[in-house]
Write a protein that holds these residues in place. Structure first.
Motif, PDB file in Angstrom:
ATOM      1  N   ALA A   8       0.783  -1.004   0.000  1.00  9.21           N
ATOM      2  CA  ALA A   8       0.000   0.000   0.000  1.00  9.21           C
ATOM      3  C   ALA A   8       0.894   1.147   0.000  1.00  9.21           C
ATOM      4  O   ALA A   8       1.580   1.490   0.905  1.00  9.21           O
ATOM      5  N   ALA A  10       0.033   4.503  -1.101  1.00 11.91           N
ATOM      6  CA  ALA A  10      -0.319   5.798  -0.511  1.00 11.91           C
ATOM      7  C   ALA A  10       0.006   5.782   0.980  1.00 11.91           C
ATOM      8  O   ALA A  10       0.549   6.743   1.517  1.00 11.91           O
ATOM      9  N   THR A  11      -0.319   4.700   1.660  1.00 15.76           N
ATOM     10  CA  THR A  11      -0.001   4.613   3.078  1.00 15.76           C
ATOM     11  C   THR A  11       1.506   4.622   3.302  1.00 15.76           C
ATOM     12  O   THR A  11       2.010   5.243   4.236  1.00 15.76           O
ATOM     13  N   ALA A  66      -3.161   8.013  -6.851  1.00 11.11           N
ATOM     14  CA  ALA A  66      -2.384   7.283  -5.853  1.00 11.11           C
ATOM     15  C   ALA A  66      -0.911   7.576  -6.092  1.00 11.11           C
ATOM     16  O   ALA A  66      -0.491   7.822  -7.223  1.00 11.11           O
ATOM     17  N   VAL A 112      -5.729   1.962  -5.806  1.00 13.39           N
ATOM     18  CA  VAL A 112      -4.699   1.756  -4.794  1.00 13.39           C
ATOM     19  C   VAL A 112      -3.515   1.079  -5.467  1.00 13.39           C
ATOM     20  O   VAL A 112      -3.700   0.106  -6.210  1.00 13.39           O
ATOM     21  N   ASP A 114      -0.750  -1.317  -4.747  1.00 17.59           N
ATOM     22  CA  ASP A 114      -0.461  -2.270  -3.675  1.00 17.59           C
ATOM     23  C   ASP A 114       1.044  -2.366  -3.445  1.00 17.59           C
ATOM     24  O   ASP A 114       1.854  -1.893  -4.237  1.00 17.59           O
ATOM     25  N   ARG A 119      -2.020  -2.923  -9.229  1.00 21.09           N
ATOM     26  CA  ARG A 119      -3.019  -1.872  -9.054  1.00 21.09           C
ATOM     27  C   ARG A 119      -4.361  -2.495  -8.688  1.00 21.09           C
ATOM     28  O   ARG A 119      -4.847  -3.393  -9.386  1.00 21.09           O
ATOM     29  N   THR A 166      -9.169   2.806  -0.874  1.00 18.18           N
ATOM     30  CA  THR A 166      -7.948   3.180  -0.168  1.00 18.18           C
ATOM     31  C   THR A 166      -7.388   1.983   0.584  1.00 18.18           C
ATOM     32  O   THR A 166      -8.140   1.099   1.020  1.00 18.18           O
ATOM     33  N   ALA A 167      -6.052   1.944   0.715  1.00 18.34           N
ATOM     34  CA  ALA A 167      -5.430   0.960   1.602  1.00 18.34           C
ATOM     35  C   ALA A 167      -5.826   1.301   3.028  1.00 18.34           C
ATOM     36  O   ALA A 167      -5.805   2.465   3.427  1.00 18.34           O
ATOM     37  N   LEU A 172      -7.961  -3.160   2.747  1.00 14.97           N
ATOM     38  CA  LEU A 172      -8.545  -2.291   1.736  1.00 14.97           C
ATOM     39  C   LEU A 172      -9.900  -1.793   2.209  1.00 14.97           C
ATOM     40  O   LEU A 172     -10.590  -2.488   2.973  1.00 14.97           O
ATOM     41  N   THR A 220      -9.645   8.444   1.812  1.00 13.06           N
ATOM     42  CA  THR A 220      -8.222   8.139   1.893  1.00 13.06           C
ATOM     43  C   THR A 220      -7.861   7.868   3.339  1.00 13.06           C
ATOM     44  O   THR A 220      -8.118   8.700   4.218  1.00 13.06           O
ATOM     45  N   THR A 304      -5.424  12.062  -2.922  1.00  9.77           N
ATOM     46  CA  THR A 304      -4.381  11.229  -2.335  1.00  9.77           C
ATOM     47  C   THR A 304      -3.523  12.091  -1.435  1.00  9.77           C
ATOM     48  O   THR A 304      -3.435  13.308  -1.605  1.00  9.77           O
TER      49      THR A 304
END
Length: 339
Positions: A8, A10-11, A66, A112, A114, A119, A166-167, A172, A220, A304
């Motif tokens: 993930a 974005a995280t 993302a 997202v 991953d 994706r 979103t993650a 998820l 998000t 994001t």
């Protein structure tokens, strides 16, 4: 989504930087700290990609963003295209067509990246969440509760399903845009999946009340388990309403076994706190092609988190979906958000 009337890896990028109970100038800059509210300020906006093409593909219709593993931006169009954009200039680097297992085009809405670079992309039509290779090949498809499917297969309204993705807590989360038939108007369901041995299994579901007349186009997740949630609506002759909320599902009820979310006082809804109404932001000299409460506004649909400022504020990037419509604009918004 294709907007009707009545945001993930974005995280990882966040960590690294870290109830209901082109027309005109490419960039516009603002002095640091242009306030939209006590919690949100806007640095600048960019119309650089408005009404442009790349390798024969229209650049726009953006429904999700993302941060990719190399720091670039992945951007999905609801016309079945996945773009890679330069993280600094927004210039397109590549575009990949998207399709379902039979090769049919998708109304792709959520995205997202991953941890393995694949994706995860939600499609609003069924709805569905599919895993894609970077080259656009379908690798897998996640399970979806029957009730969340579009009627008559389920109780979801057409064009009102998995807009946000979103993650979330190692798994998820997908946000429905509108309420299911039989649920109280405005209460939307947020479905989660738990990651287990590389695959995703259905997990808890939560309920979130959107403001009257608004839907949820994006959510998000933040590292502490809270969510940034966009709410959006459109009124002909008036324009868009776009609000940014901080939502906390940590004490909300699991509604996966609750058939109808109406007359259920024991159900604890996700608590939310308004961070900003985007109409209250300074317009920064923006122009609108149709009536808007603030000319800065358009059909904002993607969001994001790209990092943090030195002071600890979140850097949040929004983008609008122009629906390939001459009266709308593909616009990116650079916000600072304090939560």
């Amino acid at each position: 989504m294709r907007m009707r009337s009545v945001l993930a890896a974005a995280t990882a990028a966040l960590a690294a930087a870290t109830c209901l109970t082109a027309a005109g100038p490419s960039y516009a800059n603002s002095p640091q700290g242009h306030a939209c509210s006590p919690s949100v300020s806007i640095d600048r906006f960019s119309d650089a990609l408005d009404k442009t093409t790349y390798q024969g593909t229209f650049v726009g219709n953006f429904s999700a963003l993302a941060v990719d593993r190399d720091g670039s931006l992945a951007a999905v169009s609801d016309r079945s295209a996945l773009f890679s954009l330069d993280g600094r200039t927004l210039a397109p680097r590549s575009v990949v067509p998207l399709a379902d297992e039979s090769g049919a085009a998708l109304d792709s809405e959520g995205l997202v990246v991953d941890r393995d670079g694949t994706r995860l992309i939600s499609s609003e039509g069924e709805p569905a969440v599919r895993r894609y290779a970077a080259d656009g090949r379908v690798l897998d498809r996640l399970p979806v509760p029957d009730a969340l499917r579009v009627a008559p297969a389920g109780r979801a309204v057409s064009n009102g399903t998995f807009e946000g993705l979103t993650a979330f807590r190692g798994g998820l989360l997908a946000a429905m845009e509108y309420a299911l038939s039989g649920d109280t108007a405005g209460i939307v369901r947020l479905q989660t999946w738990h990651r287990h041995k590389g695959s995703y299994e259905l997990a808890a579901q939560y309920a979130y009340r959107a403001d009257t007349g608004l839907g949820v186009p994006e959510a998000t997740a933040l590292p502490d388990g809270r969510l940034l949630v966009l709410e959006r609506g459109f009124t002909s002759g008036v324009g868009n309403t776009v609000r940014l909320y901080l939502a906390d599902p940590r004490r909300a009820s699991d509604t996966s076994a609750v058939e109808y979310l109406t007359g259920q006082p024991e159900v604890r809804l996700i608590r939310k706190t308004l961070l900003a109404d985007i109409a209250a932001c300074p317009d920064l000299g923006a122009t609108a092609k149709q009536p808007q409460p603030n000319p800065l506004l358009d059909n904002i649909e993607a969001m994001t988190v790209t990092g943090r400022t030195e002071s600890g504020a979140l850097k949040v990037l929004l983008a609008s979906d122009d629906n390939q419509n001459p009266s709308q604009t593909t616009r990116f918004y650079y916000l600072r958000v304090r939560v």
